[in-house]
Design an enzyme around this catalytic site. Sequence first.
Site, short mmCIF file in Angstrom:
data_model
loop_
_atom_site.label_atom_id
_atom_site.label_comp_id
_atom_site.label_asym_id
_atom_site.label_seq_id
_atom_site.Cartn_x
_atom_site.Cartn_y
_atom_site.Cartn_z
N CYS A 122 -5.88 3.91 4.59
CA CYS A 122 -7.30 3.61 4.33
C CYS A 122 -8.16 4.86 4.61
O CYS A 122 -7.97 5.54 5.62
CB CYS A 122 -7.75 2.46 5.24
SG CYS A 122 -9.48 2.02 4.98
N CYS A 161 -12.57 3.95 11.06
CA CYS A 161 -12.76 2.99 12.16
C CYS A 161 -11.89 3.42 13.35
O CYS A 161 -10.65 3.48 13.21
CB CYS A 161 -12.41 1.58 11.70
SG CYS A 161 -13.22 1.13 10.15
N CYS A 184 -8.59 1.65 14.45
CA CYS A 184 -7.68 1.12 13.43
C CYS A 184 -6.47 2.02 13.15
O CYS A 184 -6.62 3.17 12.71
CB CYS A 184 -8.44 0.87 12.13
SG CYS A 184 -7.37 0.15 10.88
N CYS A 203 -4.77 -15.93 5.59
CA CYS A 203 -5.70 -14.81 5.43
C CYS A 203 -4.92 -13.59 4.91
O CYS A 203 -3.85 -13.27 5.42
CB CYS A 203 -6.33 -14.44 6.77
SG CYS A 203 -7.06 -15.85 7.61
N CYS A 260 -8.37 -17.02 2.79
CA CYS A 260 -9.31 -16.04 3.33
C CYS A 260 -8.82 -14.67 2.89
O CYS A 260 -7.61 -14.45 2.79
CB CYS A 260 -9.35 -16.13 4.85
SG CYS A 260 -10.45 -14.91 5.62
N CYS A 268 -16.51 -15.18 7.43
CA CYS A 268 -15.77 -14.97 8.68
C CYS A 268 -16.23 -13.61 9.19
O CYS A 268 -15.97 -12.59 8.54
CB CYS A 268 -14.27 -14.98 8.40
SG CYS A 268 -13.27 -14.51 9.83
N ARG A 327 -12.93 -17.69 16.94
CA ARG A 327 -11.49 -17.37 16.99
C ARG A 327 -11.17 -16.39 18.10
O ARG A 327 -11.77 -15.32 18.19
CB ARG A 327 -11.01 -16.81 15.65
CG ARG A 327 -9.50 -16.52 15.68
CD ARG A 327 -8.93 -16.13 14.34
NE ARG A 327 -9.23 -17.13 13.35
CZ ARG A 327 -9.82 -16.87 12.18
NH1 ARG A 327 -10.16 -15.66 11.87
NH2 ARG A 327 -10.06 -17.84 11.34
#
Length: 327
Positions: free
Chosen positions: A66, A70, A73, A110, A141, A201, A273
């Site tokens: 990616c 972040c 991550c 998800c 999701c 979400c 969650r």
Amino acid sequence: MSLAQDLPLSSPAVGPRHDWTRAEVRALFELPFPELMFRAAQVHRAHFDPTEVQISTLLSIKTGGCPEDCAYCPQSAQYDTGVKAEKLMSVDAVLAEARAAKAAGASRFCMGAARRSPKERDIENVCAMVEGVKALGLETCATLGMLEADQARRLKASGLDYYNHNLDTSPEFYGAIITTRTYQDRLDTLDHVRKAGIHVCCGGIVGMGESLDDRVGMIATLAALPVHPESVPINMLVQVAGTPLAGEAKLDPLDFVRTIAVARITMPASVVRLSAGREDMSEECQALCFLAGANSIFYGPKLLTTPNPGRDRDRTLLDKLGLRPME
Ligand code: SF4
């Protein structure tokens, strides 16, 4: 009487509040622990059966590589974490995983792709995945990065129930965690998702070196959205070697429990969650999170690329606590 003790709690009759001030949210965080837990449990019982836990399974349908940065991550191409970039999974392979998740008791499936934003062929493929997963009788999701309005509408047309896009942290701390997209970009995606008629979400991550004010700011921002996210994941940072946040001082688990409780009180009708970070969490800490109003978990041994408790371990814990899957 303290400010927090004066705060009006939401009730099903009155509906959720969207005007929480930061001072009010901070006052909740600062309540004596027994008082905070009691209030959270009151709110939880007013809106949900506290013995029910919604079970989701998360599959990485496109791992690694990616371009975003972040800081937490392992899938960012900017960090050397050993995660290899893979192609988008085939529709058939995703449906095989969805069947296995359903057989193991999941009610929602998800699908996560490590992308800044989905490419055209991603949208076509994910729409086919959504149709297939829905046909199995599971809720769907997806989390694919930033979405344009028309992409959100196409996903909705395929039957997508939820779109995950986290705010991650407070607006003030955000720049210390991500520089390749703005907080407003995230709010814009949430707006497109909401306008397309997809459930939202959206939550965040704690334990990233943020201050209490940042946890307050994150919850206050979520609770001030025009419609509360239907699902609010609260994640404890999973530190991965090679990411900038590896070696960050660990958050006190009781501060994590407090974050869950404040999310429950301020977003009373949302499913909260207990998300990443459970692998390193004691059973006692997870039990406190359920008492604080958490009513959803990810089930299955892996969360995208990081470990999660095995299904046997979770089944044992839920049995010990007398909790059962939400229908
Ligand atoms: S956008 Fe998602 S996959 Fe990409 S670096 Fe950020 S958290 Fe990781």
